[in-house]
Design a protein around this motif. Structure first.
Motif, mmCIF file in Angstrom:
data_model
loop_
_atom_site.group_PDB
_atom_site.id
_atom_site.type_symbol
_atom_site.label_atom_id
_atom_site.label_comp_id
_atom_site.label_asym_id
_atom_site.label_seq_id
_atom_site.Cartn_x
_atom_site.Cartn_y
_atom_site.Cartn_z
ATOM 1 N N ALA A 15 -3.718 0.247 11.064
ATOM 2 C CA ALA A 15 -3.950 0.824 9.695
ATOM 3 C C ALA A 15 -2.357 1.279 9.276
ATOM 4 N N GLY A 16 -1.528 1.876 10.232
ATOM 5 C CA GLY A 16 -0.584 2.417 9.962
ATOM 6 C C GLY A 16 0.565 1.410 9.423
ATOM 7 N N VAL A 17 0.300 0.460 9.709
ATOM 8 C CA VAL A 17 1.202 -0.740 9.120
ATOM 9 C C VAL A 17 1.237 -0.722 7.592
ATOM 10 N N GLY A 18 -0.150 -0.804 6.944
ATOM 11 C CA GLY A 18 -0.144 -0.661 5.480
ATOM 12 C C GLY A 18 0.729 0.759 5.028
ATOM 13 N N ARG A 19 0.577 1.680 5.659
ATOM 14 C CA ARG A 19 1.096 2.909 5.108
ATOM 15 C C ARG A 19 2.725 2.786 5.319
ATOM 16 N N ARG A 20 3.198 2.026 6.267
ATOM 17 C CA ARG A 20 4.733 1.856 6.456
ATOM 18 C C ARG A 20 5.072 1.168 5.510
ATOM 19 N N ALA A 21 4.290 -0.171 5.045
ATOM 20 C CA ALA A 21 4.728 -0.964 4.010
ATOM 21 C C ALA A 21 4.704 -0.250 2.694
ATOM 22 N N GLU A 22 4.024 0.606 2.468
ATOM 23 C CA GLU A 22 3.994 1.208 1.129
ATOM 24 C C GLU A 22 5.234 2.307 1.168
ATOM 25 N N ALA A 23 5.508 2.804 2.334
ATOM 26 C CA ALA A 23 6.751 3.822 2.417
ATOM 27 C C ALA A 23 7.806 2.811 2.197
ATOM 28 N N LEU A 24 7.962 1.703 2.757
ATOM 29 C CA LEU A 24 9.071 0.847 2.488
ATOM 30 C C LEU A 24 9.340 0.203 1.102
ATOM 31 N N GLY A 41 5.305 -4.123 10.213
ATOM 32 C CA GLY A 41 4.423 -4.388 11.535
ATOM 33 C C GLY A 41 5.551 -4.289 12.881
ATOM 34 N N LEU A 42 6.742 -3.960 12.532
ATOM 35 C CA LEU A 42 7.959 -3.653 13.584
ATOM 36 C C LEU A 42 8.205 -2.350 13.919
ATOM 37 N N LEU A 43 8.496 -1.831 12.598
ATOM 38 C CA LEU A 43 8.917 -0.398 12.926
ATOM 39 C C LEU A 43 7.652 0.483 13.044
ATOM 40 N N THR A 44 8.222 1.683 13.579
ATOM 41 C CA THR A 44 7.311 2.834 13.815
ATOM 42 C C THR A 44 7.645 3.754 12.444
ATOM 43 N N ASP A 45 6.673 4.739 12.445
ATOM 44 C CA ASP A 45 6.903 5.803 11.389
ATOM 45 C C ASP A 45 7.917 6.447 11.209
ATOM 46 N N ASP A 46 8.553 6.859 12.501
ATOM 47 C CA ASP A 46 9.911 7.461 12.586
ATOM 48 C C ASP A 46 10.822 6.559 12.197
ATOM 49 N N ASP A 47 10.854 5.067 12.285
ATOM 50 C CA ASP A 47 11.936 3.982 12.026
ATOM 51 C C ASP A 47 11.995 4.124 10.468
ATOM 52 N N VAL A 48 10.904 4.279 9.991
ATOM 53 C CA VAL A 48 10.536 4.207 8.403
ATOM 54 C C VAL A 48 11.586 5.404 7.625
ATOM 55 N N ALA A 49 10.993 6.557 8.531
ATOM 56 C CA ALA A 49 11.298 7.839 7.894
ATOM 57 C C ALA A 49 13.048 7.845 8.104
ATOM 58 N N THR A 50 13.439 7.244 8.945
ATOM 59 C CA THR A 50 14.970 7.386 9.331
ATOM 60 C C THR A 50 15.712 6.568 8.140
#
Length: 393
Positions: A15-24, A41-50
């Motif tokens: 489910a985190g993929v959808g959350r990261r997609a929205e963050a991106l 699908g590849l990055l972690t939450d920390d990656d997106v935050a960075t």
């Protein structure tokens, strides 16, 4: 705290993929929309935050795009090679493993299938469309990805082993083992004759034809602008100049329209730079025709157009600029594999050499910072036209 490792390729996404997609989505002006879901699908939450933090810090769009792309590849490689997401900071052993997987000796690979990137790792990366060749990577690509890895490590407030003697020694040995002739970004240069063929291929009256004509002639005539610069070009960068005489030696000659392009931040200039290049004559007319027909008075100069001819508000991506050139190359009955958008840059310098324009004057328009780099294209044209290689014919 780092997020748990993402699942192997082919497994249902969490489910985190959808959350990261929205963050991106917050980076939609930098990251191509079609890459958003892939990176999520590849990055972690920390990656997106960075990445979002870097964007807020004002890092250049091109630099951020490159970092995001490299980070996505590194995460995919780590998952395939170790079954885990990237550790931060990475141990030196993992850095050396990355080098060993990407720089290897093709001759030894023929007798030792375990040498280089393991087959299962290569298969996983190919299935994710991140690996397209079975040969060693270019040393410059490996160094760039290690540099991105180092930069991201520093932005996380950590210190890596990127200058460790073990890694540096491994790189030197691997580069020597995987030595291969350096290829040009575009096998063939888009010189004036090739450009004429491409412009003829988009000589129609459709909106997309006007855009492609303006894009190609602007990129070439402005000194061979990089595809990233053409994609990012905005109306606010265009400045009307007084008309100039068609014949500089005759002040009373007919005049030609002229405008300047303020470059701002590019690969070789800073955001507050006053560097500019000029467009004179036909390129100005073609560019104006496109903007008037499309009703573009602000924002991105070159934008997407859907299959029904509707103009998008978003700027083209650098990848789209490359695809436009290749499509027009194919329509001109030339080989799309032999040309890329970088051919406009090399073609401009090649053409200036053919016409006897001094290199310093050509570099003023191309904005090359390195004389050596610019002269590579310039000298190639002079050598093929010179006498040195024609002793026996």
């Amino acid at each position: 705290m780092a997020e748990a490792a993402a699942p192997p390729f082919g497994v249902a996404k969490p489910a985190g993929v959808g959350r990261r997609a929205e963050a991106l989505d917050a980076l939609d002006s930098v990251l191509p929309f079609d890459r958003r879901d892939v990176l999520a699908g590849l990055l972690t939450d920390d990656d997106v935050a960075t990445l979002r933090h870097l964007a807020k810090q004002g890092i250049g769009a091109n630099s951020l795009r490159a970092l995001a792309s490299d980070l996505g590849y590194l995460e995919a490689w780590s998952l395939a090679a170790t079954g885990l997401s990237l550790p931060w900071p990475a141990p030196e052993a993992l850095l050396i493993k990355f080098v060993a997987h990407h720089l290897w000796d093709p001759a030894k690979r023929e007798t030792d299938p375990t040498h280089g990137m393991p087959e299962d790792v290569a298969t996983a990366l190919k299935s994710a469309e991140l690996l397209r060749v079975d040969a060693p990577h270019a040393p410059s690509t490996v160094r760039r990805r290690l540099s991105s890895w180092s930069t991201l490590t520093k932005w996380r407030g950590m210190r890596g082993k990127f200058n460790g003697p073990g890694l540096q020694s491994a790189i030197k040995l691997a580069v020597r083992a995987s030595a291969r002739p350096r290829g040009r970004k575009s096998k063939k240069a888009v010189t004036a004759d090739i450009l004429a063929a491409l412009l003829k291929a988009c000589a129609g009256d459709r909106l997309v034809d006007l855009r492609d004509r303006a894009l190609l002639i602007t990129a070439f005539a402005s000194g061979g602008r990089r595809r990233s610069e053409i994609a990012a070009l905005r109306v606010e960068q265009l400045v009307e100049e007084d008309p100039v005489p068609a014949d500089p030696k005759d002040p009373d000659a007919e005049t030609l329209p002229c405008l300047s392009i303020r470059l701002g931040r590019t690969k070789t200039t800073q955001a507050d730079s006053d560097a500019y290049v000029l467009l004179v004559g036909r390129p100005v007319t073609v560019l104006r025709s496109w903007m008037e027909r499309a009703g573009i008075t602000e924002g991105a100069v070159f934008r997407g157009i859907d299959r029904w001819g509707n103009l998008d508000k978003r700027a083209l991506t650098p990848q789209a600029v490359n695809l436009i050139l290749k499509r027009r190359v194919a329509e001109a009955e030339l080989d799309p594999q032999a040309f890329s958008a970088h051919g406009l840059r090399s073609g401009y310098l090649t053409e200036t050499a053919r016409r006897g324009i001094p290199l310093p004057e050509a570099m003023q328009q191309s904005q090359h910072r390195s004389v050596q780099q610019a002269s590579n294209y310039y000298n190639d044209a002079e050598r093929t036209l010179g006498r040195a290689a024609r002793i026996i014919v």
